[in-house]
Structures are given as C-alpha cells and as structure tokens.
Design an enzyme around this catalytic site. Sequence first.
Site, PDB file in Angstrom:
ATOM      1  N   ASN A   1       0.806  -1.225   0.000  1.00  0.00           N
ATOM      2  CA  ASN A   1       0.000   0.000   0.000  1.00  0.00           C
ATOM      3  C   ASN A   1       0.835   1.269   0.000  1.00  0.00           C
ATOM      4  O   ASN A   1       0.366   2.330  -0.422  1.00  0.00           O
ATOM      5  CB  ASN A   1      -0.922   0.011   1.220  1.00  0.00           C
ATOM      6  CG  ASN A   1      -2.116  -0.907   1.040  1.00  0.00           C
ATOM      7  OD1 ASN A   1      -2.396  -1.357  -0.065  1.00  0.00           O
ATOM      8  ND2 ASN A   1      -2.807  -1.192   2.126  1.00  0.00           N
TER       9      ASN A   1
ATOM     10  N   LYS B   1       8.373 -19.370 -33.318  1.00  0.00           N
ATOM     11  CA  LYS B   1       7.546 -18.321 -33.911  1.00  0.00           C
ATOM     12  C   LYS B   1       6.780 -18.888 -35.104  1.00  0.00           C
ATOM     13  O   LYS B   1       7.274 -19.803 -35.750  1.00  0.00           O
ATOM     14  CB  LYS B   1       8.425 -17.148 -34.380  1.00  0.00           C
ATOM     15  CG  LYS B   1       9.380 -16.597 -33.329  1.00  0.00           C
ATOM     16  CD  LYS B   1       8.659 -15.849 -32.236  1.00  0.00           C
ATOM     17  CE  LYS B   1       9.658 -15.261 -31.236  1.00  0.00           C
ATOM     18  NZ  LYS B   1       9.002 -14.505 -30.163  1.00  0.00           N
TER      19      LYS B   1
ATOM     20  N   LYS C   1       4.525 -16.983 -32.363  1.00  0.00           N
ATOM     21  CA  LYS C   1       4.306 -17.415 -30.988  1.00  0.00           C
ATOM     22  C   LYS C   1       2.895 -17.948 -30.761  1.00  0.00           C
ATOM     23  O   LYS C   1       2.670 -18.744 -29.854  1.00  0.00           O
ATOM     24  CB  LYS C   1       4.598 -16.278 -30.020  1.00  0.00           C
ATOM     25  CG  LYS C   1       3.728 -15.039 -30.199  1.00  0.00           C
ATOM     26  CD  LYS C   1       3.956 -14.024 -29.086  1.00  0.00           C
ATOM     27  CE  LYS C   1       5.311 -13.388 -29.183  1.00  0.00           C
ATOM     28  NZ  LYS C   1       5.516 -12.361 -28.141  1.00  0.00           N
TER      29      LYS C   1
ATOM     30  N   LYS D   1      11.678 -23.401 -27.169  1.00  0.00           N
ATOM     31  CA  LYS D   1      10.953 -22.777 -26.062  1.00  0.00           C
ATOM     32  C   LYS D   1       9.547 -22.361 -26.463  1.00  0.00           C
ATOM     33  O   LYS D   1       9.331 -21.828 -27.544  1.00  0.00           O
ATOM     34  CB  LYS D   1      11.744 -21.557 -25.586  1.00  0.00           C
ATOM     35  CG  LYS D   1      11.038 -20.638 -24.615  1.00  0.00           C
ATOM     36  CD  LYS D   1      11.861 -19.398 -24.340  1.00  0.00           C
ATOM     37  CE  LYS D   1      11.075 -18.372 -23.564  1.00  0.00           C
ATOM     38  NZ  LYS D   1       9.937 -17.835 -24.332  1.00  0.00           N
TER      39      LYS D   1
ATOM     40  N   ASP E   1       6.712 -19.604 -26.071  1.00  0.00           N
ATOM     41  CA  ASP E   1       6.707 -18.194 -25.698  1.00  0.00           C
ATOM     42  C   ASP E   1       5.817 -18.014 -24.475  1.00  0.00           C
ATOM     43  O   ASP E   1       5.050 -18.899 -24.100  1.00  0.00           O
ATOM     44  CB  ASP E   1       6.254 -17.314 -26.857  1.00  0.00           C
ATOM     45  CG  ASP E   1       7.078 -16.036 -26.959  1.00  0.00           C
ATOM     46  OD1 ASP E   1       7.591 -15.585 -25.919  1.00  0.00           O
ATOM     47  OD2 ASP E   1       7.228 -15.502 -28.069  1.00  0.00           O
ATOM     48  N   GLU E   2       5.924 -16.828 -23.864  1.00  0.00           N
ATOM     49  CA  GLU E   2       5.276 -16.625 -22.568  1.00  0.00           C
ATOM     50  C   GLU E   2       3.758 -16.735 -22.622  1.00  0.00           C
ATOM     51  O   GLU E   2       3.117 -17.094 -21.624  1.00  0.00           O
ATOM     52  CB  GLU E   2       5.684 -15.271 -21.980  1.00  0.00           C
ATOM     53  CG  GLU E   2       5.094 -14.048 -22.674  1.00  0.00           C
ATOM     54  CD  GLU E   2       5.870 -13.612 -23.900  1.00  0.00           C
ATOM     55  OE1 GLU E   2       5.543 -12.552 -24.449  1.00  0.00           O
ATOM     56  OE2 GLU E   2       6.813 -14.326 -24.310  1.00  0.00           O
TER      57      GLU E   2
ATOM     58  N   HIS F   1      10.239 -17.056 -17.227  1.00  0.00           N
ATOM     59  CA  HIS F   1      10.043 -15.916 -18.118  1.00  0.00           C
ATOM     60  C   HIS F   1       9.585 -14.724 -17.293  1.00  0.00           C
ATOM     61  O   HIS F   1       8.869 -14.874 -16.307  1.00  0.00           O
ATOM     62  CB  HIS F   1       9.015 -16.254 -19.201  1.00  0.00           C
ATOM     63  CG  HIS F   1       9.088 -15.334 -20.381  1.00  0.00           C
ATOM     64  ND1 HIS F   1       8.626 -14.032 -20.336  1.00  0.00           N
ATOM     65  CD2 HIS F   1       9.581 -15.514 -21.636  1.00  0.00           C
ATOM     66  CE1 HIS F   1       8.827 -13.456 -21.508  1.00  0.00           C
ATOM     67  NE2 HIS F   1       9.412 -14.330 -22.321  1.00  0.00           N
ATOM     68  N   ARG F   2       9.999 -13.521 -17.717  1.00  0.00           N
ATOM     69  CA  ARG F   2       9.715 -12.305 -16.945  1.00  0.00           C
ATOM     70  C   ARG F   2       8.570 -11.477 -17.529  1.00  0.00           C
ATOM     71  O   ARG F   2       8.482 -10.277 -17.272  1.00  0.00           O
ATOM     72  CB  ARG F   2      10.972 -11.450 -16.849  1.00  0.00           C
ATOM     73  CG  ARG F   2      11.513 -10.977 -18.195  1.00  0.00           C
ATOM     74  CD  ARG F   2      12.730 -10.082 -18.033  1.00  0.00           C
ATOM     75  NE  ARG F   2      13.194  -9.572 -19.317  1.00  0.00           N
ATOM     76  CZ  ARG F   2      14.056  -8.569 -19.454  1.00  0.00           C
ATOM     77  NH1 ARG F   2      14.552  -7.977 -18.375  1.00  0.00           N
ATOM     78  NH2 ARG F   2      14.427  -8.159 -20.644  1.00  0.00           N
TER      79      ARG F   2
END
Length: 473
Positions: A116, A168, A170, A194, A196-197, A287-288
Amino acid sequence: MAVKSYQAGVTQYRQSYWQPDYMPLDTDILACFKITPQPGVDREEAAAAVAAESSCGTWTTVWTDLLTDLDYYKGRAYRLEDVPGDDTCYYAFIAYPIDLFEEGSVVNVFTSLVGNVFGFKAVRALRLEDLRFPIAYVKTCGGPPHGIQVERDKLNKYGRPLLGCTIKPKLGLSAKNYGRACYEALRGGLDFTKDDENINSQPFMRWRDRFDFVMEAVQKAEQETGERKGHYLNVTAPTPEEMYKRAEYAKEIRAPIIMHDYLAGGLCANAGLANWCRNNGMLLHIHRAMHAVIDRNPHHGIHFRVLTKILRPSGGDHLHTGTVVGKLEGDRASTLGWIDLLRESFVPEDRSRGIFFDQDWGSMPGGFAVASGGIHVWHMPALVTIFGDDSVLQFGGGTLGHPWGNAAGAHANRVALEACVQARGEGRHLEKEGKDILTAAAAQSPELKIAMETWKEIKFEFETMDKLAIANK
C-alpha cells in the site's frame, strides 16, 4: 523499563521512523527507495513515512502500540542521498528487522515493501531500486530447484553458453506444426527450444497436444544428434492445480525442463512450482513477462534488479535478463549487475552497475542468465563477451528467419557460437574482432554466410529509458 503512555493524535512520521544515527544490523532486510515527494513534504518526513507505512506504522497514534515493542519492529529510514542528475527525487535507505517477515516468503517481503505504501499520498512517485536479503533470511528460502552446475551435469554440456530458440509465430500454430518447428531447430544444433510466454492452452493448440508433439521432436533430435535436448514446456495456467497437473504430465513424458511466467503467474505459485521441480528432478525456466509494466518507469515501480533478486530465493534455474544488444530495454552496466545477482555467490556494492548493497547468497545455487529478444548471428561475439558461459542465448527470429529454414538457422548459430568460444580461448578480443571471426567461420559454413547476409543491416539502436544515475567522476 520505562512505563509507556498513550496520547491520541497525529504525530510526524519523522519523530519515530527517521533515525540517521541507526547502524543497520547484519540481520536487517535493507531497501533503497527512490522517492519523489509531494510539494511541501520535506525529505526526512517522506522517507520516514515510507518506512512507517511499509512496516508497522499508520497515519495516527493507536493505543495498541502499547501492546508491542515498536522500537524493535519498526522500519527505520537511516540515510538519504541525492540522485545524480535529478533534483526532483532522492534515495532513501530503510532498514527492516528480519522478524517483520515470514521465513522463506518473498511474497510476504513484497507485500510490505511494495504494498500500500506505493499509493501513499505523501509521495508523488516511489520506486524500489534495490534490496538486500541478509544471509539469515536467504537460508530460509528454497532458491533455484537445481542451479547451474546440476543443469550442466544433467545435460552433459560444458564450456560454452547454451543455445535456444523461441518458436515463432508465438501464437496460431497447430501442435503438430509446432513440434515440427522444434525438431528442425533442435536437429540443426540448438540445445533448447521454447514456448513463448503467452502459449498456454488455447483453442488452436491445447497444452497436452503440444507437450506430446514437442517431446516426440525432442526425442527424435536426441537420437539423430547424440546430444541432450529440451523444450521449455510452459505450465503457467489459470489455477495452481492446473499448473501442477501440466507439470506432472511433463514429468510423465520425460521432459527435462518446464517453464513458468513468474510475475504473471505470481510469486506464490512460482515458489510452489520451484519446490515441485526440486523434488521431481525437473529444471525450471522462468520468463519475466509483465516486468516492463513494473520496472520501466525510472521514477515509480520496482527496478528489474529487484525482480531478479526476488526470483533467486523464490526459485528458478533460468531467468530472462535482456540482451543489451537486442530489441529489449537494458543498458550494459545495469544488465551485468543483475546477471551477477542471478549467478554469483557474493555480489559487492557497486554503484557503477546500480548495485546499492552487498548481497551474500551463501550456498544458494545460481541460475542461468537468458539473453533473448531481437538477436542474431552478428550479435554472437558481444553476447559471449557480455554473458559468458553460464547463459542461454536464445535466437527466435534469428533462427526461424533464416532463408533456408529452421535447421539452417540453428546450424548458423551453433557455428557462430563455437567460432566465438574457440577465438576466446585463443585470446582474441571478440567484440573488436567479431566480424573477422564470423567471416572466417562462414567460409566453412554456407548456413552462417547466408545468415550474416540476411541480418547485416539489422540494428536496434534506441535510447534506454531507464538509465543508471551515476555521478560524474
């Protein structure tokens, strides 16, 4: 002990929470905030307000203060510093006693430090720039499920960065075509492919179908190349129960690694998944996605070095860190700083890289730094120099965009990587001699030669929005 008395009313925060003579304890959790105060609010009062509202204070005196020892539990603002080149804000350093936080819970740490208080009216903007976990707190956290050395041993891959590729497009491929794209890239020379996110379980490709076709591709590529291969199967899901269901199926079909979106999925889910991976021998790629919403504004939010630092105790064997040279935000000095925070056992304070505190990780293992986003073969010399061996270099478009297809793109990246590693071993300067190194390698590799021709004009030269604030020396 003196008798405590209660007086109702409102007092200035600085009376209790500003202590410029305080010497932080080895067990304190330390934070550096960048504060932009509202007009008319002085520095000490704003810093004290942040310390109070992020620990045990509130806007007025309450009689229940008498029932505890506030002098022990309160956060303390103990130092202020100017921000070089910006007179609208300043750094405030705050110390928190370790007993304010549940052991092993980065969720609880974040609930206080970035809760907060970030909506508090006394400050116009607030940013958490850095954080120090004391070793006493680090020891209560699980950390990466396995870490760098265990992953190398599992995969039998040493002495070089690992190579990956995000498939790709993706979104939109069927599971069978997706698996085919993985197979071509893996047989061409990559270590990993991989998800993708944002690949989860959509109508065009349900998660179980994707897992099956991808693991068929992985196993076929392993048989043909004699190398261990993997694909980051994204188990991020609508609920924790569904996430674990997908993780269990990945284990059942003998996948070596799974993936989680730790910010979108949540730190609680991430810590639980990391524990599961540790107990089940599964590597965990992180993954970020969503980070730039939090960290890109230089005055409000959370710096990515903190998001890196919070991930390590939460748990992950890989983390996307930016590339410096690609299409995503991140200057070189800052990136080197948070790469060290991800991998090294001890990271000293270094303002030139944006690191405000010493950080001792003790025996907690480190994770691989993942470079991904707009990179291609011309970037290889710089990437090997910047990231070193304990990294995963992920070429999505830089693999799948090769004119001759995925396998040729993967082969070009593998040849470029091995040429750079060999040149480094010979003592050559990769960034200065990169063109010559790649050109010589391309003479023996038509795939690399075509890749170099295809991407020779591609650059991402945009100004970094979040710059290091360093005083001129």
